[in-house]
Design an enzyme around this catalytic site. Structure first.
Site, short mmCIF file in Angstrom:
data_model
loop_
_atom_site.label_atom_id
_atom_site.label_comp_id
_atom_site.label_asym_id
_atom_site.label_seq_id
_atom_site.Cartn_x
_atom_site.Cartn_y
_atom_site.Cartn_z
N THR A 140 0.82 -1.22 0.00
CA THR A 140 0.00 0.00 0.00
C THR A 140 0.85 1.26 0.00
O THR A 140 1.85 1.36 0.70
CB THR A 140 -0.92 0.00 1.23
N SER A 146 -6.24 0.64 -2.85
CA SER A 146 -6.95 -0.42 -3.56
C SER A 146 -6.43 -0.61 -4.99
O SER A 146 -6.48 -1.72 -5.52
CB SER A 146 -8.45 -0.09 -3.60
N ARG A 312 -27.54 -12.21 33.72
CA ARG A 312 -27.85 -10.85 34.20
C ARG A 312 -29.35 -10.66 34.28
O ARG A 312 -30.08 -10.93 33.33
CB ARG A 312 -27.24 -9.82 33.24
N GLY A 400 -23.48 -0.97 30.27
CA GLY A 400 -22.24 -0.34 30.72
C GLY A 400 -21.12 -1.33 30.92
O GLY A 400 -19.94 -1.01 30.71
N THR A 421 -11.49 -2.49 5.91
CA THR A 421 -10.74 -1.78 4.86
C THR A 421 -9.35 -2.35 4.61
O THR A 421 -8.74 -1.99 3.60
CB THR A 421 -10.60 -0.28 5.20
N GLU A 423 -6.63 -5.50 3.67
CA GLU A 423 -6.71 -6.64 2.76
C GLU A 423 -7.86 -6.45 1.76
O GLU A 423 -8.52 -7.40 1.36
CB GLU A 423 -6.86 -7.95 3.52
N ASP A 425 -10.53 -2.92 0.58
CA ASP A 425 -11.69 -2.17 1.02
C ASP A 425 -12.95 -2.92 0.60
O ASP A 425 -13.09 -3.34 -0.55
CB ASP A 425 -11.66 -0.77 0.39
#
Length: 655
Positions: A140, A146, A312, A400, A421, A423, A425
């Site tokens: 790159t 790309s 929960r 939370g 994005t 390997e 996009d």
């Protein structure tokens, strides 16, 4: 609405064996090899300490032998390409380690294996495998990510010296976001425009030293640290600039193109385009590994959220003093269980993809290789988008607690965000998939330009897809046996579901062909650009159809009746929730009526309720190594359940 029967229980070991699949031995071996190692992430450390810790852990992985699968047996590996991808999937709890492993052994080492010849294998592979030669994959650039074919770094051959001169001609040609570059990399596979005798021969790869034995940059090599990122801060990404760096002629990875001492260029492949796409196709393993590791992170996030939701409690049940468990709420089930079903579907699609990679890579069948590349692009896009959406849903489902670092979801969210994005996009990858859907290929590989695409469609378009999955004969039988469309329970019929996915794909492709067919050389870009929403939809529905077919084939392989029955309901949930998600299209094109649309929503709700008792057992069956499950909200779930029961009994008047 009555849904097909779901068994009250099933053999979890049988399900785990089915999920482990063809590479069950590799999965078991990696679980065992890594079990005694401290590979916990260093997210609480500063950047330098985190990077140092990750490098130390990388050494542990190298010594364990868990990464040897993808290298040739004659050089100390095992020659198991599929096993090498599966092994990386087993590192979801430390994604900095996973990415650094992928850079070292998947990208850097993989490029030497795929693009080099025996002289490179003999010289480098042992040291790469043992981490004695940490390396980078320098593809790159700042100006071209790309669009790899138009990289601007140059490698100009000097016949008098017998050397290549590697140079960064301007800032946009600087190598960018390169893993291992900022701190640890000593050599890079550098992709550059090869020039000899004043003539360009397209992008090739060369071995270029970055640092000397003391870690100092080599003459002419300039390295910058990209600094802190949103995640993956155990990976030392950097920028690299080359100022007329000289490397010997033998540094060229010359499997697909070589330069004689006098500067004569030779290649076994005629045509720069075909040579480029052949070369790039050999590097597809990295893209497939990304979709697998995204799946691993998704499974871990779901296990955390489902275990928490199973214990929960929040708000009392009417008429009782007992608070309801979160996972008993339909809204909570809706957040997590369709995502779990899609995760199963993508798992089986990934298994099929890895098997195809293993069987096709290096076999010389160009059509099969092109189909593999297209499918890998599509699965990577859907898997990484699914990871991003699901991990966010899991975070929200844990309230939370999901935002607390020790509960892992925040780290998983940050570390996987870039998967969409890197390997490739995802949007660009889906355009590649769409091109592959148009029946047949040119004799030579065309570029991905709008004009090339439009001309191809105008000349050759047929409204059928280029490739089908291995399960196609089974799928056709099921479609043929589907009941009439007016049957009340047709939505639970697998043949009807498959027909809906199949019909949608054909119709979308047909419409795309009509939109592109009228374009000429003057307006090709505008026509293609205006149709991009259609292009992306065509690719997405194609991949989704192939994913469903992989799920159907996996159920067909299952020989345990109860396990198969649970998988049938998961497959129903995947298929019907996908139709529900795209119901605007199905309604607009009169594939379903408003009444049936409502029935599908009711069915999704009912399936969530039916699968809820099995949710934790189902996600556990993926076999994510236990060392990665450290979130207190997950590991303390059973203890918390028991404690809450004791507290409730003590507080109760009858306790």
């Amino acid at each position: 609405m009555d849904i097909p029967k779901t068994p009250s229980g099933f053999d979890a070991a049988e399900l785990s064996a089915l999920l482990d699949g063809r590479w069950a031995g590799v999965r078991a071996e990696v679980r065992e090899a890594l079990a005694g190692l401290d590979l916990s992430p260093g997210d609480d450390l500063d950047t330098e300490a985190h990077r140092a810790r990750t490098l130390e852990q990388l050494g542990m992985v190298a010594r364990s032998g868990a990464i040897d699968h993808g290298f040739p047996a004659e050089h100390g590996g095992r020659g198991d390409v599929g096993g090498s991808v599966v092994a990386l999937e087993m590192l979801p709890g430390n994604l900095s380690l996973m990415v650094k492993s992928g850079v070292q052994w998947g990208l850097f080492g993989g490029a030497v294996v795929a693009l080099g010849t025996e002289r490179h294998h003999e010289r480098y592979l042992h040291d790469i495998m043992r981490l004695e030669l940490p390396g980078c994959f320098a593809m790159t650039e700042s100006g071209h990510g790309s669009d790899v074919q138009r990289l601007r770094t140059t490698a100009t051959y000097d016949p008098d010296a017998g050397e290549f001169v590697v140079h960064t001609p301007h800032e946009a040609a600087r190598k960018e976001y390169i893993g291992n570059a900022a701190r640890d990399g000593r050599m890079a596979v550098v992709f550059a425009q090869l020039i000899t005798g004043g003539k360009g021969h397209g992008v090739h790869a060369l071995m270029v030293p970055l640092r000397d034995a003391e870690g100092r940059p080599m003459p002419g090599v300039h390295i910058e640290d990209t600094g802190r990122k949103a995640g993956l801060n155990g990976v030392d990404n950097g920028r690299i600039t080359f100022d007329r760096v000289r490397v010997p002629r033998e540094a060229l990875l010359n499997r697909y193109g070589d330069v004689e001492p006098d500067g004569t260029y030779r290649s076994p492949i005629a045509g720069a385009n075909k040579r480029f796409f052949t070369m790039l196709g050999t590097l597809i393993r990295g893209r497939i590994a990304v979709s697998g590791t995204a799946g691993g992170a998704t499974k871990l996030a779901l296990e955390i959220a489902l275990r928490y939701g199973d214990t929960r409690r929040q708000f009392p049940r009417p008429g009782t003093d007992e608070e309801a468990v979160l996972l008993d709420y339909r809204g909570h089930q809706r957040k997590l269980l369709p995502a779990l079903a899609r995760t199963f579907a993508l798992h089986f699609a990934q298994e099929d993809l890895v098997s195809t990679l293993h069987d096709v890579q290096g076999g010389g069948d160009e059509r099969a290789q092109r189909a593999l590349e297209s499918r890998a692009a599509g699965i990577k896009a859907l898997s990484t988008w699914h990871a991003t959406a699901t991990i966010q849903a899991c975070r929200e489902a844990c309230g939370g607690a999901g935002y607390i670092a020790e509960n892992q979801l925040a780290g998983l969210k940050a570390d996987t965000d870039v998967f969409t994005t890197f390997e490739g996009d995802n949007t660009v990858l889906l355009q590649l998939v769409a091109k592959g859907l148009l029946t047949g290929y040119k004799d030579q590989f065309g570029d991905l330009s709008p004009l090339g695409m439009v001309r191809f469609v105008a000349d050759r378009f047929v409204g059928a897809v280029a490739e089908r999955t291995a399960a196609r004969s089974l799928v056709q039988r099921l479609i043929a046996a589907a009941p009439g469309k007016d049957d009340e329970d047709v939505i639970f019929d697998r043949g009807w579901q498959l027909a809906m996915f199949d019909d949608r794909e054909k119709h979308v492709l047909d419409g795309l062909g009509r939109r592109l067919r009228g374009a000429g050389s003057d307006d090709a870009f505008e026509v293609f650009n205006n149709a991009q929403d259609h292009v992306l939809h065509a690719a997405r529905v194609h991949v989704e159809r192939s994913v469903l077919e992989s799920f159907v084939a996996a159920i067909d392989r299952c020989r345990d009746r109860d396990v198969a029955a649970v998988l049938e309901r998961l497959c129903d949930l995947f298929a019907l929730s996908a139709i529900e998600q795209d119901r605007g299209w199905f309604l607009e094109h009169e594939r379903i009526t408003p009444r049936r649309s409502k029935s599908i929503t009711a069915a999704v709700n009912a399936l969530c309720g039916a699968l809820r008792p099995h949710a934790v057992e189902l996600v556990t069956a993926f076999g994510v190594p236990r060392q990665w499950l450290t979130a207190p909200i997950a590991t303390g779930a059973e203890e918390r359940r028991q404690r809450e029961m004791r507290e409730h009994d003590t507080a109760s008047p009858t306790g």
